[in-house]
Write an enzyme that holds these catalytic residues in place. Structure first.
Site, mmCIF file in Angstrom:
data_model
loop_
_atom_site.group_PDB
_atom_site.id
_atom_site.type_symbol
_atom_site.label_atom_id
_atom_site.label_comp_id
_atom_site.label_asym_id
_atom_site.label_seq_id
_atom_site.Cartn_x
_atom_site.Cartn_y
_atom_site.Cartn_z
ATOM 1 N N GLU A 12 0.804 -1.217 0.000
ATOM 2 C CA GLU A 12 0.000 0.000 0.000
ATOM 3 C C GLU A 12 0.839 1.271 0.000
ATOM 4 O OE1 GLU A 12 -3.961 -1.712 2.310
ATOM 5 O OE2 GLU A 12 -2.335 -0.849 3.498
ATOM 6 N N GLY A 78 -12.401 -3.301 1.965
ATOM 7 C CA GLY A 78 -13.447 -4.176 1.460
ATOM 8 C C GLY A 78 -14.718 -3.383 1.238
ATOM 9 N N ILE A 152 -12.772 -9.469 7.100
ATOM 10 C CA ILE A 152 -14.146 -9.944 6.967
ATOM 11 C C ILE A 152 -14.242 -10.858 5.752
ATOM 12 C CG2 ILE A 152 -16.561 -9.278 6.762
ATOM 13 C CD1 ILE A 152 -15.154 -8.520 9.417
ATOM 14 N N MET A 173 -9.052 -2.361 8.550
ATOM 15 C CA MET A 173 -8.507 -2.721 9.853
ATOM 16 C C MET A 173 -7.725 -1.615 10.566
ATOM 17 S SD MET A 173 -7.320 -6.638 8.959
ATOM 18 C CE MET A 173 -6.830 -7.008 10.653
ATOM 19 N N GLU A 174 -7.658 -0.402 10.005
ATOM 20 C CA GLU A 174 -6.832 0.633 10.639
ATOM 21 C C GLU A 174 -7.459 2.016 10.734
ATOM 22 O OE1 GLU A 174 -4.538 -2.548 8.906
ATOM 23 O OE2 GLU A 174 -5.448 -0.931 7.722
ATOM 24 N N ASP A 197 -11.544 -5.682 -2.610
ATOM 25 C CA ASP A 197 -12.456 -6.826 -2.592
ATOM 26 C C ASP A 197 -13.822 -6.345 -2.153
ATOM 27 O OD1 ASP A 197 -12.654 -7.635 0.614
ATOM 28 O OD2 ASP A 197 -10.733 -6.755 0.062
#
Length: 232
Positions: A12, A78, A152, A173-174, A197
């Site tokens: 990233e 996501g 997830i 997640m962040e 995704d």
């Protein structure tokens, strides 16, 4: 102006890092910070590591060491909104934890004691991001981004998020941990991520295949946003 940029993973940040001129590296606490100029603008790019603790620790180190005026959180996410597909952009107007539950004491789901239920992104940064999206002619959605220490990948986790946060457009997640730190430091932030995704039972396969696509799209957005902010 100095702009702080945060990504979790090597994939990233690598494209942005390679574009930084006069680059210097600070390694501390498991995080790496790359300072220099991106298109002539002073930047500090953090590779934080994955998850809320790593993101919060890295964001704190970045703010203390480099003192950026604003924070952009970039990377992959996501998709939850039905209109999103791989490579599309999501922009936060708010970030919330999807895995915090202190409702037994009267707090909203996702809210921690002593904190707002959600962390609002800076309106000027959001407007600047939307201006870049329009100029680049990208498909994008603005809204709530939710964060938690879980990838997830399955109907149960997805159903829980959609039940608790039906308006959420993306999950990762962040971002909320970074937003939390920015809130405490009173530093404006925005989350600008690309979809790797669509959250469903095959999301782990999509993530592995399309992370590079998301990285290219998020890098394109951040480069343009940095230049937009520098112009004022």
């Amino acid at each position: 102006m100095k702009i702080g940029i945060i990504g979790a993973m090597e994939e990233e940040v690598t494209l942005l890092r390679d574009k930084i001129e006069n680059r210097q590296t600070i390694t501390i606490g498991g995080s790496e910070i790359y300072t220099g100029q991106l298109h002539g603008v002073d930047v500090a790019l953090l590779k934080s590591g994955i998850g809320k603790v790593a993101a919060a620790m890295g964001a704190t180190l970045l703010l203390e060491r480099c003192q950026p005026d604003v924070i952009i959180n970039t990377g992959s996410a996501g998709g939850l909104a039905s209109t999103l597909k791989v490579g599309d952009i999501v922009v936060s107007d708010e970030a919330r934890y999807h895995d915090a539950d202190v409702t037994a004491f009267g707090y909203e789901y996702g809210q921690l004691p002593g904190c707002p239920a959600g962390f609002k992104a800076d309106e000027k940064l959001v407007a600047a991001a939307e201006s870049c999206i329009k100029a680049l002619d990208l498909n994008a959605v603005r809204g709530l981004i939710v964060s938690g220490d879980a990838f997830i990948n399955g109907s149960v986790g997805l159903a829980k998020i959609r039940h608790n946060f039906p308006q959420a457009i993306a999950v990762e997640m962040e971002a909320t941990a970074i937003a939390h730190v920015c809130h405490n430091f009173k530093v404006p932030f925005v989350v600008v991520r690309a979809i790797s995704d669509v959250a469903d039972q095959q999301s782990h396969l999509s993530f592995e295949e399309f992370l590079a696509v998301a990285a290219r799209q998020s890098t394109l957005m951040v480069e343009n946003l940095v230049q937009n902010l520098a112009r004022g």
